[in-house]
Design an enzyme around this catalytic site. Structure first.
Site, short mmCIF file in Angstrom:
data_model
loop_
_atom_site.label_atom_id
_atom_site.label_comp_id
_atom_site.label_asym_id
_atom_site.label_seq_id
_atom_site.Cartn_x
_atom_site.Cartn_y
_atom_site.Cartn_z
N LYS A 1 0.83 -1.20 0.00
CA LYS A 1 0.00 0.00 0.00
C LYS A 1 0.87 1.25 0.00
CE LYS A 1 -3.92 2.01 2.55
NZ LYS A 1 -4.77 1.89 3.76
N SER B 1 -9.53 1.94 2.94
CA SER B 1 -8.73 2.71 2.01
C SER B 1 -7.70 1.88 1.24
CB SER B 1 -7.98 3.82 2.78
OG SER B 1 -7.10 3.27 3.74
N SER C 1 -9.74 -0.34 7.14
CA SER C 1 -9.18 -0.13 5.81
C SER C 1 -8.56 -1.35 5.17
CB SER C 1 -8.14 1.01 5.86
OG SER C 1 -8.77 2.23 6.07
#
Length: 554
Positions: A158, A234, A258
């Site tokens: 990420k 996210s 997330s």
């Protein structure tokens, strides 16, 4: 946030005179054993990651190549995710090499970027770097000295976790200008030393301040099962790249669901670890109190292997958190299945049913019934008090800590380069006073007390992962973004408890209508005989994922 109506809880105080039942739905919250238990394997944090991975590998069920490969042909069955052990078998049997797999990956990413340039899974990608890592892995297999079962496995990272030489932008267009990346984050370095091929940085909701995965800076990735719907966020790109079958695993961060939210909407496994269990050094969130780094994988087995690689508290957390030894379930023995029958699942019915569609609760109920009929897992009704206060405490805590990360740069003029969604959130967060943050921590202590009382009666709390299925992407949102607080609240409503209380949680898919989470809370120093959170959670999730695979493969 006024706190005057709410009694404060000090360490020596007791709160309720009435009973509060145990927790809820498709999340499994469990607490931790300090002593070794049957069917559990303890891992050492200070050994090399490869040693932990090897021990985790021995905990998995026997690997039967015929379950994934046609007999004698070297060709895999169609329509299945390749597990990490499938790749390991293919490499050792010389059916393929890490370099060959890397070339297919590079080609797939390039085709995807050509066909959908506005929906990238990776926002930092260097084919030359991928080939270099793959060539080194291929050579190790040729010499018969792979570093671990993760050697040659493609893993994405990420964009808020450092992975040198890629910049860390947090999904923004400018954060790399004020924060340079000179080395890997600790979790990434542990994967690299295990031989994993780190393919690049995944797309994400800007600075993690949203749950849909919308990002007008680089484009919004579509859900692999339906590109017109959101992936969830996210950690949007991390979940989507695993669900697409392009990577076996990806790293994400989770400050309010997330990891679990996008894993759920994309139909893969998302593990939120106990706070402090994984070292956040080298991420954007290393100073926070609600965020962790964890794996997103296609299967529970793969989550176990990646978790074993990245676990290990930071030196700064060792003294204040005093973590017990991390444990894994020994799935290689029949004893683990027998232990499942002794577990009690907690379900808060009112909360469990607070979803947008009865299809969600029906599928989750089906799995609970299967766990009972096949393994004897009993479900008991519980009540969780002060859920609204919990949401407020999480919002104030996460918002205040996010503002600390960004406020100086925003005041220095960078704020005008944020998306409208992020600017809206920061405007809300700026309304919190320091006293609000202190009050939120008082609430946090009291809510933890309620949960510890609940865990005296149940081992696991179960809920749906989200209150709705994957929302559709409005056409206008692709260009300018969107702020839809109703959607945000529905996607987060079951996830944030684990973040506020620092407890482990996991989401596993159970249906093509709505993936179902088993989430779990850990760690009570006052309890001596309580199941280790991750161990119990992973054992249950392994059985749930087996059931799910049976459904979708028939």
């Amino acid at each position: 946030m006024a706190d005057r109506r709410l009694p404060h809880l000090n360490a020596c105080e007791t709160v309720p005179t009435r009973r509060f039942g145990v927790l809820v739905t498709s999340a499994a919250y469990v607490m931790m054993y300090r002593d070794p238990e049957p069917g559990v394997v303890c891992l050492e944090e200070d050994v090399k990651p490869e040693e932990r991975i090897d021990l985790a590998l021995k905990c998995l069920p026997h690997y039967d190549p015929s379950s994934s490969w046609n007999s004698g042909s070297g060709e895999p069955f169609p329509f299945r995710y390749w597990k990490i052990r499938d790749y390991g078998y293919a490499y050792r049997s010389k059916f393929t090499t890490p370099s060959m797999v890397a070339e297919h990956f590079i080609s797939a990413i390039e085709v995807l970027n050509d066909k959908q340039p506005s929906a990238p899974l990776l926002i930092s990608f260097n084919p030359k770097e991928v080939r270099r890592q793959a060539a080194a892995s291929t050579q190790r297999f040729e010499e018969g000295i792979p570093l671990s079962i993760l050697d040659g496995i493609l893993i994405a990272v990420k964009d808020d976790i450092d992975c040198f030489p890629h910049p860390s932008k947090g999904g923004s267009t400018w954060f790399h200008e004020v924060r340079q990346v000179n080395t890997d984050a600790v979790s990434v370095s542990r994967l690299r030393s295990s031989g994993a091929i780190l393919v690049g940085k995944t797309n994400m909701h800007e600075f993690g301040m949203g749950t849909t995965g919308n990002n007008p800076n680089y484009g919004t990735p579509g859900n692999p099962h339906n590109p017109k719907r959101y992936t969830g966020g996210s950690s949007s790109g991390s979940a989507a790249i695993v669900a697409s079958g392009l990577c076996s695993a990806a790293l994400g961060t989770d400050g309010g669901g997330s990891i679990r939210i996008p894993a759920s909407l994309c139909g893969v496994v998302g593990l939120k670890t106990t706070f402090g269990r994984t070292d956040l050094t080298g991420s954007l969130w290393e100073a926070g109190t609600v965020t962790i780094a964890g794996p997103i994988t296609a299967t529970v087995e793969d989550a176990i292997l990646v978790y074993a690689a990245i676990l290990g508290s930071s030196p700064a957390d060792r003294i204040p958190l005093n973590p017990s030894l991390p444990c894994l379930p020994d799935l290689s023995s029949n004893e683990s299945s027998n232990i499942l029958g002794s577990l009690t699942l907690g379900k808060y019915t009112k909360w469990f049913n607070d979803v947008s569609s009865t299809d969600i609760t029906d599928k989750c109920e089906d799995v609970l019934n299967q766990l009972f009929h096949l393994h004897g897992c009993k479900t008991t009704k519980i009540v969780i008090p002060e859920l609204r206060e919990l949401r407020t405490a999480h919002t104030v805590t996460f918002g205040s800590e996010s503002l600390c990360l960004l406020n100086l740069d925003c005041e220095d003029g960078k704020g005008v380069r944020l998306t409208n969604d992020t600017r809206t959130n920061l405007a809300l967060f700026r309304s919190f006073a320091a006293s609000d943050y202190v009050s939120a921590q008082r609430l946090r202590r009291r809510i933890m007390y309620y949960h510890m009382e609940i865990f005296k009666k149940v081992d696991v709390i179960v809920t749906p992962t989200t209150g709705m299925t994957a929302p559709e992407i409005p056409e206008s949102a692709l260009e300018v973004g969107e702020t839809n607080l109703q959607v945000v609240a529905s996607l987060m409503q079951f996830a944030i408890t684990a973040n506020l209380l620092g407890l482990p949680a996991i989401s596993v898919p159970v249906s093509d209508i709505h993936p179902f989470p088993l989430r779990q809370f850990t760690e009570s120093k006052s309890q001596k005989k309580i199941w280790n959170g991750r161990t119990c959670m992973l054992m249950i999730c392994k059985q749930v994922s087996n059931y799910f695979n049976l459904i979708i493969l028939q």
